[in-house]
Design an enzyme around this catalytic site. Structure first.
Site, PDB file in Angstrom:
ATOM      1  N   SER A 166       0.909  -0.991   0.097  1.00  0.00           N
ATOM      2  CA  SER A 166      -0.016   0.026  -0.101  1.00  0.00           C
ATOM      3  C   SER A 166       0.645   1.375  -0.082  1.00  0.00           C
ATOM      4  O   SER A 166       0.314   2.456  -0.172  1.00  0.00           O
ATOM      5  CB  SER A 166      -0.847   0.056   1.247  1.00  0.00           C
ATOM      6  OG  SER A 166      -2.042  -0.809   0.861  1.00  0.00           O
ATOM      7  N   LYS A 176       0.287   3.391  -2.714  1.00  0.00           N
ATOM      8  CA  LYS A 176      -0.883   4.104  -3.057  1.00  0.00           C
ATOM      9  C   LYS A 176      -0.497   5.649  -3.097  1.00  0.00           C
ATOM     10  O   LYS A 176      -1.086   6.673  -3.632  1.00  0.00           O
ATOM     11  CB  LYS A 176      -1.836   4.007  -1.826  1.00  0.00           C
ATOM     12  CG  LYS A 176      -2.393   2.726  -1.927  1.00  0.00           C
ATOM     13  CD  LYS A 176      -3.463   2.330  -1.029  1.00  0.00           C
ATOM     14  CE  LYS A 176      -3.709   0.654  -1.010  1.00  0.00           C
ATOM     15  NZ  LYS A 176      -4.671   0.469   0.249  1.00  0.00           N
ATOM     16  N   TYR A 213      -3.557  -2.538 -10.306  1.00  0.00           N
ATOM     17  CA  TYR A 213      -3.650  -2.227  -8.741  1.00  0.00           C
ATOM     18  C   TYR A 213      -2.576  -3.499  -8.338  1.00  0.00           C
ATOM     19  O   TYR A 213      -1.813  -3.172  -7.509  1.00  0.00           O
ATOM     20  CB  TYR A 213      -4.896  -2.365  -8.148  1.00  0.00           C
ATOM     21  CG  TYR A 213      -4.895  -2.243  -6.708  1.00  0.00           C
ATOM     22  CD1 TYR A 213      -4.715  -0.966  -5.808  1.00  0.00           C
ATOM     23  CD2 TYR A 213      -5.240  -3.629  -5.951  1.00  0.00           C
ATOM     24  CE1 TYR A 213      -4.617  -1.038  -4.553  1.00  0.00           C
ATOM     25  CE2 TYR A 213      -4.985  -3.533  -4.495  1.00  0.00           C
ATOM     26  CZ  TYR A 213      -4.771  -2.347  -4.016  1.00  0.00           C
ATOM     27  OH  TYR A 213      -4.757  -2.322  -2.464  1.00  0.00           O
ATOM     28  N   TYR A 228      -4.644   3.961   7.929  1.00  0.00           N
ATOM     29  CA  TYR A 228      -5.986   3.374   8.229  1.00  0.00           C
ATOM     30  C   TYR A 228      -6.711   3.613   9.601  1.00  0.00           C
ATOM     31  O   TYR A 228      -6.441   4.836  10.152  1.00  0.00           O
ATOM     32  CB  TYR A 228      -6.167   1.800   7.721  1.00  0.00           C
ATOM     33  CG  TYR A 228      -5.236   1.385   6.655  1.00  0.00           C
ATOM     34  CD1 TYR A 228      -5.435   1.920   5.468  1.00  0.00           C
ATOM     35  CD2 TYR A 228      -4.108   0.529   6.721  1.00  0.00           C
ATOM     36  CE1 TYR A 228      -4.643   1.455   4.317  1.00  0.00           C
ATOM     37  CE2 TYR A 228      -3.316   0.476   5.955  1.00  0.00           C
ATOM     38  CZ  TYR A 228      -3.431   0.820   4.714  1.00  0.00           C
ATOM     39  OH  TYR A 228      -2.497   0.481   3.496  1.00  0.00           O
ATOM     40  N   VAL A 278       1.270  -3.765   3.771  1.00  0.00           N
ATOM     41  CA  VAL A 278       1.081  -5.269   4.550  1.00  0.00           C
ATOM     42  C   VAL A 278       2.436  -5.775   4.122  1.00  0.00           C
ATOM     43  O   VAL A 278       2.557  -7.046   4.677  1.00  0.00           O
ATOM     44  CB  VAL A 278       0.073  -5.839   4.003  1.00  0.00           C
ATOM     45  CG1 VAL A 278      -1.209  -5.529   4.748  1.00  0.00           C
ATOM     46  CG2 VAL A 278      -0.002  -6.048   2.645  1.00  0.00           C
TER      47      VAL A 278
HETATM   48  N1  GLN Z   1      -2.309  -5.129  -2.018  1.00  0.00           N
HETATM   49  C1  GLN Z   1      -2.907  -5.149  -0.682  1.00  0.00           C
HETATM   50  C2  GLN Z   1      -4.426  -5.345  -0.866  1.00  0.00           C
HETATM   51  O1  GLN Z   1      -5.089  -4.742  -1.693  1.00  0.00           O
HETATM   52  C3  GLN Z   1      -2.437  -3.861  -0.159  1.00  0.00           C
HETATM   53  C4  GLN Z   1      -2.881  -3.594   1.396  1.00  0.00           C
HETATM   54  C5  GLN Z   1      -1.974  -2.909   2.341  1.00  0.00           C
HETATM   55  O2  GLN Z   1      -0.701  -3.016   1.975  1.00  0.00           O
HETATM   56  N2  GLN Z   1      -2.442  -2.515   3.445  1.00  0.00           N
HETATM   57  O3  GLN Z   1      -4.999  -5.849   0.022  1.00  0.00           O
END
Ligand code: GLN
Length: 304
Positions: A63, A66, A188, A240, A258
């Site tokens: 993430s 992003k 994505y 988050y 993650v």
């Molecule tokens: N690719 C992961 C997902 O969509 C990214 C989530 C994350 O890093 N929090 O679940």
């Protein structure tokens, strides 16, 4: 470099830290990582750099990507972004579906999965080869050509993307995804699979500490105002449903993934990237957050 000693001490102190955490396994390819991996990299605006630990090992940025896609989209769409995605903390997990129906397919912010999918959709509207454009962008801002998608991780996520597919389909029913859902999920998953080490990540966030200009190349990445706004979003939404706690403990704009990476910036000063793959229940790096908390405490600087 000014912060070298502080970082060395933190590294020594937390080297044997064991959280209650767990490496992400909902994307099976991510579970292969060594849970003990630990790296810290700091870059300052004067060109100073310091790294310690597994800082040359690349890992899945997930993430954290992003932030890069948002920077690309903001440069093109500016204010129009906010017609399709909000800028409020969600207070829910990164992959939650719960608010989307009530809020008619407009995700709360660009850093939860739903919001990032909309941002990826926007990029796909303006770049004819979005996957190549994302890679080029990341290579440019990190001043590093050696950055690639991890095909195994991307494929593994694609095969386990039921939630993200649900989010994208749901938003499409409200007209907030313009491209084909399969296309967006593919882009994505690739974007999340980008492999980088902490030194590259710290460099790639420097523009946010420097009013939108990459100090390594002197090139402008986003407008000054956009950089300020991205930092505000990172502070309020970057972790988050743990963003409030991160602001309380660390006091910096930051972004987690993650894969166990977490990056933060001190405006006007520096960026810091940490990697430690064991995650807490919110999907954020246990030791990564502990490291950043100690860092701002020990140097006595945060945005507050
Ligand atoms: N690719 C992961 C997902 O969509 C990214 C989530 C994350 O890093 N929090 O679940």
């Amino acid at each position: 470099m000014l912060y070298k000693e502080v970082v060395e001490n933190i590294y020594k102190e937390l080297k044997n830290f064991r959280g209650e955490g767990k490496v992400a396994d909902y994307i099976p390819a991510l579970s292969k990582v060594n849970p003990d991996s630990y790296a810290i990299s700091v870059c300052d605006l004067e060109g100073g750099e310091f790294s310690i630990g597994d800082s040359t090992t690349k890992f899945s940025i997930q993430s954290i990507s992003k932030v890069f896609s948002l920077a690309m989209a903001i440069s093109h769409f500016e204010e129009k972004i906010w017609e399709r995605v909000g800028r409020e903390p969600s207070g829910t997990a990164f992959n939650s579906l719960i608010q989307l129906e009530q809020e008619r397919g407009i995700p709360r912010n660009p850093f939860i999965n739903a919001g990032a999918l909309v941002v990826t959709d926007m990029i796909t509207q303006v770049f004819p080869k979005p996957k190549q454009a994302i890679l080029n962008f990341v290579r440019e801002i990190s001043s590093q050509d050696d950055i690639y998608y991890d095909k195994e991780v991307a494929q593994s996520e694609l095969e386990h993307s039921h939630r993200n597919i649900a989010l994208a389909n749901f938003m499409k029913s409200f007209g907030n995804i313009k491209n084909d859902v399969d296309t967006i999920i593919d882009i994505y998953c690739n974007q999340c699979s980008i492999s980088m080490n902490t030194a590259e990540l710290a460099r790639s966030f420097l523009f946010l500490a420097n009013g939108g200009v990459n100090p390594l190349s002197g090139r402008r990445v986003t407008g000054h105002r956009s950089a300020k706004r991205m930092n505000a979003l990172l502070l309020t939404c970057g972790l988050y449903n743990e963003s409030g706690d991160f602001a309380y403990r660390v006091g910096l704009p930051g972004k987690s993934g993650v894969g166990g990476g977490v990056v933060a910036i001190i405006p006007g000063k520096l960026s810091i990237a940490v990697w430690s793959p064991e995650l807490n229940q919110n999907g954020n790096s246990y030791r990564g957050i502990a490291t950043l908390e100690k860092f701002t405490t020990d140097i006595g600087i945060s945005v507050f």
